[in-house]
Design an enzyme around this catalytic site. Structure first.
Site, PDB file in Angstrom:
ATOM      1  N   GLY A  14       0.585  -0.917   0.220  1.00  0.00           N
ATOM      2  CA  GLY A  14       0.064   0.043  -0.719  1.00  0.00           C
ATOM      3  C   GLY A  14       0.653   1.052  -0.187  1.00  0.00           C
ATOM      4  O   GLY A  14       0.453   2.137  -0.907  1.00  0.00           O
ATOM      5  N   ARG A  33      -4.526   1.534   9.927  1.00  0.00           N
ATOM      6  CA  ARG A  33      -5.244   1.032  11.226  1.00  0.00           C
ATOM      7  C   ARG A  33      -4.477   1.694  12.224  1.00  0.00           C
ATOM      8  O   ARG A  33      -4.803   2.176  12.936  1.00  0.00           O
ATOM      9  CB  ARG A  33      -5.679  -0.044  11.302  1.00  0.00           C
ATOM     10  N   VAL A  79      -5.218  -3.680   2.750  1.00  0.00           N
ATOM     11  CA  VAL A  79      -4.998  -4.597   3.932  1.00  0.00           C
ATOM     12  C   VAL A  79      -4.305  -6.233   3.467  1.00  0.00           C
ATOM     13  O   VAL A  79      -5.078  -6.631   2.644  1.00  0.00           O
ATOM     14  CB  VAL A  79      -5.979  -4.286   4.620  1.00  0.00           C
ATOM     15  N   ALA A  81      -4.944 -10.178   2.737  1.00  0.00           N
ATOM     16  CA  ALA A  81      -6.541 -10.351   2.882  1.00  0.00           C
ATOM     17  C   ALA A  81      -7.472 -11.499   3.425  1.00  0.00           C
ATOM     18  O   ALA A  81      -6.698 -11.570   5.091  1.00  0.00           O
ATOM     19  CB  ALA A  81      -6.061 -11.230   1.159  1.00  0.00           C
ATOM     20  N   SER A 133       0.308  -7.151  -9.699  1.00  0.00           N
ATOM     21  CA  SER A 133       1.482  -7.760  -9.157  1.00  0.00           C
ATOM     22  C   SER A 133       2.584  -7.171  -9.352  1.00  0.00           C
ATOM     23  O   SER A 133       2.793  -6.220 -10.510  1.00  0.00           O
ATOM     24  CB  SER A 133       1.946  -8.795 -10.904  1.00  0.00           C
ATOM     25  N   GLY A 134       3.763  -7.512  -9.253  1.00  0.00           N
ATOM     26  CA  GLY A 134       5.004  -7.235  -9.665  1.00  0.00           C
ATOM     27  C   GLY A 134       5.599  -6.792  -8.115  1.00  0.00           C
ATOM     28  O   GLY A 134       6.233  -6.451  -7.834  1.00  0.00           O
ATOM     29  N   LYS A 187      -5.900 -12.587 -11.578  1.00  0.00           N
ATOM     30  CA  LYS A 187      -4.351 -12.323 -10.782  1.00  0.00           C
ATOM     31  C   LYS A 187      -4.177 -13.894 -10.199  1.00  0.00           C
ATOM     32  O   LYS A 187      -2.725 -14.293 -10.415  1.00  0.00           O
ATOM     33  CB  LYS A 187      -4.832 -11.530  -9.874  1.00  0.00           C
ATOM     34  N   HIS A 190      -2.983 -16.503 -12.867  1.00  0.00           N
ATOM     35  CA  HIS A 190      -1.284 -15.652 -12.806  1.00  0.00           C
ATOM     36  C   HIS A 190      -0.294 -16.157 -11.980  1.00  0.00           C
ATOM     37  O   HIS A 190       1.043 -16.520 -12.854  1.00  0.00           O
ATOM     38  CB  HIS A 190      -1.407 -13.771 -12.694  1.00  0.00           C
ATOM     39  N   ASN A 191      -0.858 -16.133 -11.127  1.00  0.00           N
ATOM     40  CA  ASN A 191       0.559 -16.536  -9.842  1.00  0.00           C
ATOM     41  C   ASN A 191       0.218 -17.987 -10.016  1.00  0.00           C
ATOM     42  O   ASN A 191       1.719 -18.850  -9.630  1.00  0.00           O
ATOM     43  CB  ASN A 191       0.373 -16.077  -8.216  1.00  0.00           C
ATOM     44  N   GLU A 194       3.285 -18.397 -12.402  1.00  0.00           N
ATOM     45  CA  GLU A 194       4.415 -18.779 -11.596  1.00  0.00           C
ATOM     46  C   GLU A 194       4.565 -19.069 -11.300  1.00  0.00           C
ATOM     47  O   GLU A 194       5.828 -19.384 -11.418  1.00  0.00           O
ATOM     48  CB  GLU A 194       3.709 -17.031 -11.300  1.00  0.00           C
ATOM     49  N   ARG A 452     -15.827 -48.208 -16.100  1.00  0.00           N
ATOM     50  CA  ARG A 452     -17.056 -47.479 -14.899  1.00  0.00           C
ATOM     51  C   ARG A 452     -18.682 -48.105 -16.170  1.00  0.00           C
ATOM     52  O   ARG A 452     -19.475 -48.305 -14.908  1.00  0.00           O
ATOM     53  CB  ARG A 452     -16.759 -46.229 -15.345  1.00  0.00           C
ATOM     54  N   HIS A 458     -21.767 -46.484 -15.570  1.00  0.00           N
ATOM     55  CA  HIS A 458     -22.021 -45.610 -16.373  1.00  0.00           C
ATOM     56  C   HIS A 458     -22.683 -45.545 -18.204  1.00  0.00           C
ATOM     57  O   HIS A 458     -22.730 -44.279 -17.810  1.00  0.00           O
ATOM     58  CB  HIS A 458     -20.328 -44.959 -15.606  1.00  0.00           C
TER      59      HIS A 458
HETATM   60  P1  NDP Z   1       0.051  -7.689   4.245  1.00  0.00           P
HETATM   61  O1  NDP Z   1      -0.254  -8.423   3.524  1.00  0.00           O
HETATM   62  O2  NDP Z   1       0.882  -7.906   5.545  1.00  0.00           O
HETATM   63  O3  NDP Z   1      -1.331  -6.745   5.529  1.00  0.00           O
HETATM   64  C1  NDP Z   1      -0.582  -5.247   6.773  1.00  0.00           C
HETATM   65  C2  NDP Z   1      -1.146  -4.517   6.780  1.00  0.00           C
HETATM   66  O4  NDP Z   1      -3.471  -5.207   6.623  1.00  0.00           O
HETATM   67  C3  NDP Z   1      -1.373  -3.390   7.526  1.00  0.00           C
HETATM   68  O5  NDP Z   1      -1.743  -2.013   7.090  1.00  0.00           O
HETATM   69  C4  NDP Z   1      -2.437  -3.263   8.137  1.00  0.00           C
HETATM   70  O6  NDP Z   1      -2.009  -2.650   9.131  1.00  0.00           O
HETATM   71  C5  NDP Z   1      -3.363  -3.651   7.352  1.00  0.00           C
HETATM   72  N1  NDP Z   1      -5.097  -4.719   8.235  1.00  0.00           N
HETATM   73  C6  NDP Z   1      -4.519  -5.797   8.718  1.00  0.00           C
HETATM   74  N2  NDP Z   1      -5.808  -6.608   9.438  1.00  0.00           N
HETATM   75  C7  NDP Z   1      -6.050  -5.390   9.718  1.00  0.00           C
HETATM   76  C8  NDP Z   1      -7.705  -5.138  10.103  1.00  0.00           C
HETATM   77  N3  NDP Z   1      -8.648  -6.070  11.069  1.00  0.00           N
HETATM   78  N4  NDP Z   1      -8.772  -3.499   9.988  1.00  0.00           N
HETATM   79  C9  NDP Z   1      -7.185  -3.297   9.117  1.00  0.00           C
HETATM   80  N5  NDP Z   1      -6.296  -3.146   8.767  1.00  0.00           N
HETATM   81  C10 NDP Z   1      -5.691  -4.158   8.848  1.00  0.00           C
HETATM   82  O7  NDP Z   1       0.587  -6.017   4.016  1.00  0.00           O
HETATM   83  P2  NDP Z   1       1.277  -6.446   2.059  1.00  0.00           P
HETATM   84  O8  NDP Z   1       1.006  -4.869   1.805  1.00  0.00           O
HETATM   85  O9  NDP Z   1       2.092  -7.744   1.972  1.00  0.00           O
HETATM   86  O10 NDP Z   1       0.291  -6.467   1.041  1.00  0.00           O
HETATM   87  C11 NDP Z   1      -1.099  -6.636   1.129  1.00  0.00           C
HETATM   88  C12 NDP Z   1      -2.080  -6.640   0.241  1.00  0.00           C
HETATM   89  O11 NDP Z   1      -2.092  -7.156  -1.022  1.00  0.00           O
HETATM   90  C13 NDP Z   1      -2.990  -8.504   0.004  1.00  0.00           C
HETATM   91  O12 NDP Z   1      -3.669  -8.838   0.176  1.00  0.00           O
HETATM   92  C14 NDP Z   1      -1.394  -8.742   0.112  1.00  0.00           C
HETATM   93  O13 NDP Z   1      -2.354 -10.756  -0.903  1.00  0.00           O
HETATM   94  C15 NDP Z   1      -1.839  -8.481  -1.684  1.00  0.00           C
HETATM   95  N6  NDP Z   1      -0.467  -8.262  -1.880  1.00  0.00           N
HETATM   96  C16 NDP Z   1       0.598  -8.495  -1.665  1.00  0.00           C
HETATM   97  C17 NDP Z   1       1.988  -8.815  -2.598  1.00  0.00           C
HETATM   98  C18 NDP Z   1       3.291  -8.139  -1.536  1.00  0.00           C
HETATM   99  O14 NDP Z   1       4.811  -8.942  -2.554  1.00  0.00           O
HETATM  100  N7  NDP Z   1       3.686  -8.715  -0.281  1.00  0.00           N
HETATM  101  C19 NDP Z   1       1.743  -8.437  -4.022  1.00  0.00           C
HETATM  102  C20 NDP Z   1       1.046  -8.557  -4.283  1.00  0.00           C
HETATM  103  C21 NDP Z   1      -0.446  -8.528  -4.347  1.00  0.00           C
HETATM  104  P3  NDP Z   1      -1.700  -2.247  10.720  1.00  0.00           P
HETATM  105  O15 NDP Z   1      -0.464  -1.521  10.239  1.00  0.00           O
HETATM  106  O16 NDP Z   1      -2.705  -1.727  11.544  1.00  0.00           O
HETATM  107  O17 NDP Z   1      -1.427  -3.357  11.479  1.00  0.00           O
END
Ligand code: NDP
Length: 483
Positions: A14, A33, A79, A81, A133-134, A187, A190-191, A194, A452, A458
């Site tokens: 993010g 959060r 956040v 998943a 992705s990336g 997506k 895609h994974n 990969e 079968r 069958h």
């Molecule tokens: P994480 O999957 O580690 O998630 C952490 C984030 O989620 C933090 O901002 C955390 O907030 C927030 N969070 C967790 N639980 C809650 C909750 N109950 N309420 C509010 N916020 C919450 O972060 P990533 O950046 O690694 O990945 C984010 C998303 O992107 C995931 O869905 C992941 O699968 C996807 N993704 C990740 C890739 C990667 O290479 N890492 C690549 C492509 C997609 P806090 O700071 O308060 O704990």
């Protein structure tokens, strides 16, 4: 002044996505959060955003965050998943107005995306499942973005996402894949691809080392050379880099100090589960997923090593090294063609099943940059679908058919050599079997149908006339026409 877009969830992905958006001159509302992630981002990169004509608008509360975005609002949720995504959506929804767009940019399972989309649609909101992705680097400098959801939502969101995505030959690596969960479905596949790509690379390394007698550094050179040809791709290049890395603590090749148990976050498993539901034989991806599982079964591996000889048969296999290296290259390429053909079959089947009109050529186009599987080869897939949008299988298009025909002898030699040498090559071998299965005049499936019919009545169809039949196996062996 209101922000053009908002993003909540400022962990690695993010945070980088937010920086990327700000660098493209947008005012972006940011929230997390745990507030410190938001303030850290602004402290560290507020200046960078301003240099590019953009800005961060930080909020501690979700209420203030929502209020700081122009309507109809577009809000990216990045956040963890699963349940966290639902929790954030539940908190957001009461704060939104009709027509606002909630975008889940995490790695959601496509069935969760469909559920969320339906729930939000009932509330007059748009929901977009968006595959990004990336990894971290891509999120910052240009990812490949697979956007699902309505056309209407894409009109608001698309221009910003296309601007921040990677670009190849002037074309952004971002497109509107299709309605509801189409983006997350693509997506996911895609994974899965990969996984197959990485497994094939790993098998190639094992063969070149165990049978070819090359040390990791020498295998790195081979990969570097391969990266000059048809195999040119991000993963091949990265493999060369990783294999030439020496561990500082031990002085050993880095690859030798890493524990040999591959982990997974689940997208490969999801791809295989979906393929089973759809009845699409994605054998390359499935074998790659199972190979990771096998590697993690430490106790079973130990038990097997204790009972069976671990002496390598590889030493007993004589090869001409130069020819062998070239055979492995050809086998890798042919297997890769199969893995991609299977992945595209799955996307086509998923699109059909769910009523999504997915343009398969566009998927190859947006994977050419930004994502982990970016490769030269995707241009060929793009061209194949441009020539024939309703392709039955990629495998038979002229370019790929030639690649497989030219490589098939090498492919057989490699799989046979691997078997004799005791080197596991599940992805190479299953891809070759898939190819042989497709091209075979008659398959032993006929015997399966007969069995079968025998044990379960069958029924079967005949090659010489229409209709469905059952043979009275326990009686006088006469054949009854069933319909
Ligand atoms: P994480 O999957 O580690 O998630 C952490 C984030 O989620 C933090 O901002 C955390 O907030 C927030 N969070 C967790 N639980 C809650 C909750 N109950 N309420 C509010 N916020 C919450 O972060 P990533 O950046 O690694 O990945 C984010 C998303 O992107 C995931 O869905 C992941 O699968 C996807 N993704 C990740 C890739 C990667 O290479 N890492 C690549 C492509 C997609 P806090 O700071 O308060 O704990």
């Amino acid at each position: 002044e209101l922000a053009t877009i908002g993003l909540t969830g400022l962990a690695v992905m993010g945070r980088n996505l937010a920086r990327n958006i700000a660098r493209h001159g947008h005012r972006i509302a940011v929230h997390n959060r745990t507030t410190s992630r938001m303030t850290d981002l602004i402290d560290a990169f507020g200046g960078e955003a301003e240099e590019h004509g953009g800005a961060f608008v930080g909020s501690e509360s979700l209420e203030d965050f929502v209020a700081s975005i122009e309507k109809p609002r577009a809000i990216l949720v990045m956040v963890k998943a699963g349940e966290p995504t639902d929790a954030v959506i539940d908190e957001l929804v009461p704060l939104l107005d009709e027509g606002d767009i909630v975008v889940d940019a995490g790695n959601a399972h496509f069935t969760d995306t469909r559920r969320r989309q339906q729930a939000l649609e009932e509330k007059g909101l748009h929901f977009v499942g968006m595959g990004v992705s990336g990894g971290e680097e891509g999120a910052l400098n240009g990812p490949s973005i697979m956007v699902g959801g309505s056309e209407h939502a894409y009109e608001r969101l698309g221009p910003i996402m296309e601007a921040i995505a990677a670009e190849v030959d002037g074309t952004p690596c971002c497109t509107h894949v299709g309605p509801d969960a189409a983006g997350h479905f693509v997506k996911m596949v895609h994974n899965g691809i990969e996984y197959a790509d990485m497994q094939l690379i790993a098998e190639s390394f094992d063969l070149l080392r165990s049978v070819g007698g090359l040390e990791p550094g020498a295998v790195a050179d081979v990969f570097r050379e391969w990266n000059e040809g048809d195999l040119e791709s991000f993963l091949i290049e990265m493999t060369a880099d990783v294999l030439s890395h020496t561990d500082a603590a031990t002085g050993q090749p880095f690859v030798d100090v890493v524990e040999d148990a591959a982990e997974q976050k689940g997208t490969g498993r999801w791809t295989v589960q979906s393929a089973l539901d759809l009845g699409v034989p994605i054998t390359g991806i499935a074998e790659a997923t199972f190979a990771r599982s096998l590697s993690g079964h430490t106790e079973q591996r130990e038990a097997a090593r204790a009972v069976f000889s671990t002496t390598s048969e590889a030493d007993t296999v004589e090869i001409d090294r130069e020819a062998f290296v070239d055979d492995v290259r050809a086998a890798l390429y042919a297997s890769k063609v199969v893995a991609y053909a299977q992945g595209f079959d799955q996307i086509a089947a998923g699109a059909e099943e769910n009523g999504w009109a997915i343009d398969l050529g566009s998927m190859a186009t947006i994977w050419r940059g930004g994502c982990i599987i970016r490769a030269q080869f995707l241009d060929r897939i793009k061209e194949a679908y441009a020539d024939e949008p309703d392709l039955t299988t990629l495998l038979t298009t002229p370019y790929f058919a030639d690649a497989v025909k030219d490589g098939v002898d090498a492919w057989r030699r490699v799989v046979a050599t691997a078997a004799r040498a005791g080197v596991p090559v599940p992805a190479f071998a299953s891809s070759l079997s898939y190819f042989d299965g497709l091209r075979r005049e008659r398959l032993p499936a006929a015997l399966i149908q007969a069995l079968r019919d025998n044990f379960g009545a069958h029924t079967y169809r005949r090659t010489d006339r229409e209709g469905t039949f059952h043979t009275l196996w326990a009686g006088d062996l006469t054949e009854k026409e069933m319909s």
